[in-house]
Design a protein around this motif. Structure first.
Motif, PDB file in Angstrom:
ATOM      1  N   LEU A  50       5.977 -10.871  -3.677  1.00 13.16           N
ATOM      2  CA  LEU A  50       6.425  -9.551  -3.232  1.00 13.16           C
ATOM      3  C   LEU A  50       7.758  -9.605  -2.501  1.00 13.16           C
TER       4      LEU A  50
ATOM      5  N   THR B 270      -2.195  -3.949  -6.395  1.00 14.31           N
ATOM      6  CA  THR B 270      -0.747  -4.053  -6.526  1.00 14.31           C
ATOM      7  C   THR B 270      -0.098  -3.498  -5.255  1.00 14.31           C
TER       8      THR B 270
ATOM      9  N   ASP C 166       2.062  -1.053  -4.960  1.00 11.32           N
ATOM     10  CA  ASP C 166       2.049   0.405  -4.953  1.00 11.32           C
ATOM     11  C   ASP C 166       0.669   0.946  -4.591  1.00 11.32           C
ATOM     12  N   ASP C 167      -0.390   0.327  -5.131  1.00 15.18           N
ATOM     13  CA  ASP C 167      -1.740   0.782  -4.806  1.00 15.18           C
ATOM     14  C   ASP C 167      -2.050   0.554  -3.332  1.00 15.18           C
TER      15      ASP C 167
ATOM     16  N   VAL D 177      -2.831  -8.575  -2.128  1.00 18.11           N
ATOM     17  CA  VAL D 177      -1.810  -7.693  -2.700  1.00 18.11           C
ATOM     18  C   VAL D 177      -0.899  -8.553  -3.555  1.00 18.11           C
ATOM     19  N   LYS D 178      -0.903  -8.276  -4.864  1.00 16.98           N
ATOM     20  CA  LYS D 178      -0.166  -9.102  -5.815  1.00 16.98           C
ATOM     21  C   LYS D 178       0.721  -8.233  -6.702  1.00 16.98           C
ATOM     22  N   SER D 179       1.629  -8.891  -7.378  1.00 19.05           N
ATOM     23  CA  SER D 179       2.534  -8.159  -8.273  1.00 19.05           C
ATOM     24  C   SER D 179       1.842  -7.747  -9.562  1.00 19.05           C
ATOM     25  N   ALA D 180       0.731  -8.433  -9.912  1.00 19.59           N
ATOM     26  CA  ALA D 180       0.008  -8.097 -11.143  1.00 19.59           C
ATOM     27  C   ALA D 180      -1.437  -7.733 -10.798  1.00 19.59           C
ATOM     28  N   PRO D 181      -1.998  -6.710 -11.456  1.00 25.68           N
ATOM     29  CA  PRO D 181      -3.383  -6.314 -11.180  1.00 25.68           C
ATOM     30  C   PRO D 181      -4.373  -7.213 -11.924  1.00 25.68           C
TER      31      PRO D 181
END
Length: 202
Positions: free
Chosen positions: A19, A187, A189-190, A148-152
């Protein structure tokens, strides 16, 4: 401070090193800093840990040395994130985690002190910051863990499937099993949406 009580009824949020540089990262950090419930942020090593990986074959460094250096990489990321959101409180002990929670402040973990003293943690690349986040969640008595990651993740999947897919390290399911409540991946944003609305405090 009794073991497993520092973050009782609290929440560990792991922010992936990927991130770093994300345009909305400072916004997320500021939202987290305003979070009301007991919360501990854990950071990945990001490019600092990548530098250790790149140096290992060149310098022929041992895995134990790289383990310690990667934890120090996490420490650097934590300091960077704390600088982006001054409301965050850097902590390096269970006592400091408890004090931040009692003061209704969101803590960000400086892992070197606790993680380097933990002889039970494997000193290899199999153990990443994801497992360290789950480990400190267990040590501190947290009831929830969010990565919290860049990919779901794949819909309906859990820690074992995440490990098989390479989303987390292979040791993560073992440490995640110590968390009594939800273990989830979001993610950026989520997570920003949830923290802004306060739904994760529920």
């Amino acid at each position: 401070m009794p073991e497993h009580s520092a973050l009782r009824r609290g929440h560990v949020v792991k922010l992936g090193g990927s991130l770093l540089g994300a345009p909305r990262l400072p916004e997320l950090l500021r939202a987290l800093a305003r979070h009301a419930s007991p919360t501990l942020l854990v950071t990945g090593g990001g490019p600092f840990a990548d530098a250790v990986r790149d140096l290992q074959p060149t310098l022929r460094l041992s895995d134990p040395a790289c383990h310690r250096m990667a934890i120090l990489a996490m420490e650097q990321t934590a300091l960077a994130f704390a600088d982006l959101a001054p409301g965050l409180v850097p902590v390096d002990s269970l006592e400091a985690i408890a004090e931040a929670g009692a003061a209704k402040r969101v803590a960000i973990w400086r892992p070197a002190r606790l993680a380097l003293e933990a002889s039970e943690l494997p000193q290899s690349w199999e153990l990443t910051s994801d497992s360290l986040a789950a480990w400190i969640a267990g040590e501190s008595g947290a009831e929830r863990l969010t990565l919290v990651k860049s990919a779901p993740p794949a819909p309906g999947s859990g820690p074992n499937q995440w490990a098989e897919a390479g989303l987390v390290d292979p040791l993560f399911p073992r440490y995640a099993a110590r968390v009594p409540g939800p273990v989830e991946v979001m993610t950026l944003d989520d997570a920003l949406s949830h923290f802004t609305k306060g739904s994760l405090a529920a």
